[in-house]
Design an enzyme around this catalytic site. Structure first.
Site, PDB file in Angstrom:
ATOM      1  CD  GLU A 132     108.116  64.641 137.018  1.00  0.00           C
ATOM      2  OE1 GLU A 132     107.932  64.318 135.829  1.00  0.00           O
ATOM      3  OE2 GLU A 132     107.355  64.301 137.935  1.00  0.00           O
ATOM      4  CB  ALA A 166     106.753  61.034 130.599  1.00  0.00           C
TER       5      ALA A 166
HETATM    6  N1  CAA Z   1     106.664  63.036 124.270  1.00  0.00           N
HETATM    7  C1  CAA Z   1     106.703  62.517 123.031  1.00  0.00           C
HETATM    8  N2  CAA Z   1     107.243  63.160 121.966  1.00  0.00           N
HETATM    9  C2  CAA Z   1     107.745  64.391 122.185  1.00  0.00           C
HETATM   10  C3  CAA Z   1     107.732  64.996 123.459  1.00  0.00           C
HETATM   11  C4  CAA Z   1     107.168  64.257 124.533  1.00  0.00           C
HETATM   12  N3  CAA Z   1     107.140  64.729 125.799  1.00  0.00           N
HETATM   13  N4  CAA Z   1     108.283  66.227 123.352  1.00  0.00           N
HETATM   14  C5  CAA Z   1     108.641  66.372 122.062  1.00  0.00           C
HETATM   15  N5  CAA Z   1     108.321  65.265 121.357  1.00  0.00           N
HETATM   16  C6  CAA Z   1     108.538  65.003 119.911  1.00  0.00           C
HETATM   17  C7  CAA Z   1     107.511  65.755 119.060  1.00  0.00           C
HETATM   18  O1  CAA Z   1     106.309  65.018 118.969  1.00  0.00           O
HETATM   19  C8  CAA Z   1     108.252  65.859 117.750  1.00  0.00           C
HETATM   20  O2  CAA Z   1     108.168  64.613 117.087  1.00  0.00           O
HETATM   21  P1  CAA Z   1     107.955  64.570 115.464  1.00  0.00           P
HETATM   22  O3  CAA Z   1     109.169  65.248 114.903  1.00  0.00           O
HETATM   23  O4  CAA Z   1     107.891  63.102 115.168  1.00  0.00           O
HETATM   24  O5  CAA Z   1     106.700  65.315 115.169  1.00  0.00           O
HETATM   25  C9  CAA Z   1     109.720  66.032 118.168  1.00  0.00           C
HETATM   26  O6  CAA Z   1     109.790  65.556 119.514  1.00  0.00           O
HETATM   27  C10 CAA Z   1     110.154  67.481 118.174  1.00  0.00           C
HETATM   28  O7  CAA Z   1     109.240  68.207 118.994  1.00  0.00           O
HETATM   29  P2  CAA Z   1     108.489  69.541 118.496  1.00  0.00           P
HETATM   30  O8  CAA Z   1     108.286  69.499 117.011  1.00  0.00           O
HETATM   31  O9  CAA Z   1     107.281  69.723 119.349  1.00  0.00           O
HETATM   32  O10 CAA Z   1     109.623  70.628 118.836  1.00  0.00           O
HETATM   33  P3  CAA Z   1     109.415  72.169 119.136  1.00  0.00           P
HETATM   34  O11 CAA Z   1     110.791  72.749 119.178  1.00  0.00           O
HETATM   35  O12 CAA Z   1     108.396  72.770 118.214  1.00  0.00           O
HETATM   36  O13 CAA Z   1     108.764  72.242 120.606  1.00  0.00           O
HETATM   37  C11 CAA Z   1     108.608  71.625 122.941  1.00  0.00           C
HETATM   38  C12 CAA Z   1     109.525  71.847 121.696  1.00  0.00           C
HETATM   39  C13 CAA Z   1     108.020  72.986 123.350  1.00  0.00           C
HETATM   40  C14 CAA Z   1     109.465  71.048 124.042  1.00  0.00           C
HETATM   41  C15 CAA Z   1     107.463  70.669 122.555  1.00  0.00           C
HETATM   42  O14 CAA Z   1     108.027  69.504 121.944  1.00  0.00           O
HETATM   43  C16 CAA Z   1     106.646  70.213 123.717  1.00  0.00           C
HETATM   44  O15 CAA Z   1     105.809  70.951 124.211  1.00  0.00           O
HETATM   45  N6  CAA Z   1     106.857  68.958 124.193  1.00  0.00           N
HETATM   46  C17 CAA Z   1     106.096  68.382 125.272  1.00  0.00           C
HETATM   47  C18 CAA Z   1     106.507  68.952 126.616  1.00  0.00           C
HETATM   48  C19 CAA Z   1     105.666  68.366 127.713  1.00  0.00           C
HETATM   49  O16 CAA Z   1     104.475  68.597 127.792  1.00  0.00           O
HETATM   50  N7  CAA Z   1     106.292  67.576 128.598  1.00  0.00           N
HETATM   51  C20 CAA Z   1     105.628  66.931 129.691  1.00  0.00           C
HETATM   52  C21 CAA Z   1     105.203  65.559 129.306  1.00  0.00           C
HETATM   53  S1  CAA Z   1     104.156  64.807 130.541  1.00  0.00           S
HETATM   54  C22 CAA Z   1     105.223  64.146 131.681  1.00  0.00           C
HETATM   55  O17 CAA Z   1     106.405  64.332 131.630  1.00  0.00           O
HETATM   56  C23 CAA Z   1     104.532  63.309 132.726  1.00  0.00           C
HETATM   57  C24 CAA Z   1     105.349  62.846 133.857  1.00  0.00           C
HETATM   58  O18 CAA Z   1     105.669  63.590 134.763  1.00  0.00           O
HETATM   59  C25 CAA Z   1     105.620  61.427 133.981  1.00  0.00           C
END
Ligand code: CAA
Length: 256
Positions: free
Chosen positions: A109, A61
């Protein structure tokens, strides 16, 4: 945000927000819900493949959107997710998730709403929410506990650990792992095998198989949205999500 194609009774729905690794925001949830309603009415469809554009399936999300939500808004956000995901899950024909890359949080999910998951060897799965100060909120808790054995489901959610495709296969989260470049061909072959069978029978089988799986699911989803909301406006949630958005290291969690 969504791409859709249909050929020979098989639909392919691609989540297309690659600049944010296909992170799911509320606009995308509304579109997914509308699309699911449209697909549900297409009596010629026999199977749907769900995948993501670029290097991610769905990285969760949208953390930037969630960061400042109040408790009440977070409950609504989870409910929006539940509605869209239930609409996809209850499509009357089989759905295959072709997991091409990150399937984290809301992405894992989303894959759980498919009937069958196949993974590229590059796929990564996980429920990292507890590291963001929240619980899974798009149905991950009730669907994981129904899909995996209890210890694996609990370990994934409590640790937030990200697992690779082979570990997902061992846990039974996916039914096969294929080379990245073969993923869509394999998904298409599987969809083709399903689509070659009697459509009325396949739809009836899906309804029969879902009967037990979805029993009490609605109650569990309602509980989940309430608990998801309870994690918001806490110091830990605000700190961890701000750290992600601002690309800063997290501080220690304080339990407040
Ligand atoms: N939400 C918003 N933006 C996200 C995102 C997310 N979940 N995941 C990635 N992005 C965005 C980053 O902010 C980045 O944007 P910018 O280029 O504008 O800076 C872009 O996507 C690329 O991401 P990264 O630079 O982080 O890419 P990476 O290859 O270095 O890392 C990753 C990849 C490990 C997947 C990392 O992006 C990450 O950890 N993402 C979040 C994963 C996460 O925690 N997901 C759970 C969210 S909570 C949820 O889902 C709640 C629910 O159940 C409802």
């Amino acid at each position: 945000m969504l791409l859709y194609e249909k050929n020979n009774h098989i639909g392919v729905l691609t989540i297309n927000r690659p600049e944010a690794l296909n992170a799911i925001n509320s606009e995308l949830l509304h579109r997914l819900h509308d699309m699911a309603k449209e697909l549900s009415a297409d009596t010629s469809l026999r199977c749907l493949i769900l995948t993501g554009a670029g290097k991610a399936f769905v990285a969760g999300a949208d953390i930037a959107e969630m960061r400042n939500l109040s408790k009440a808004e977070a409950v609504e956000f989870a409910q929006l997710g539940h509605g869209a995901f239930e609409a996809l899950e209850s499509l009357p024909f089989p759905v295959i998730a072709a997991v091409n890359g990150y399937a984290l949080g809301g992405g894992c999910e989303l894959s759980l709403c498919a009937d069958i998951r196949i993974a590229s060897e590059r796929a990564r799965f996980g429920q990292p929410e507890v590291g963001l100060g929240i619980t899974p909120g798009f149905g991950g808790n009730p669907r994981l506990i129904r899909t995996l054995n209890r210890a694996d489901a609990m370990e994934l959610v409590f640790t937030g650990r990200v697992i690779n495709a082979d570990e997902a296969l061992r846990m039974g989260l996916v039914s096969r792992v294929v080379p990245a470049e073969r993923l869509m061909d394999e998904a298409m072959a599987l969809a083709g095998a399903i689509a070659a069978n009697a459509p009325i029978a396949v739809r009836a089988a899906k309804a029969a198989l879902h009967s037990r799986y979805t029993r009490f699911l609605r109650d569990d989803l309602d509980k989940e949205s309430e608990l998801f909301g309870s994690c918001f406006e806490t110091a830990d949630q605000r700190m961890a999500m701000t750290a992600f958005v601002e690309k800063q290291p997290k501080s220690e969690f304080i339990g407040e």
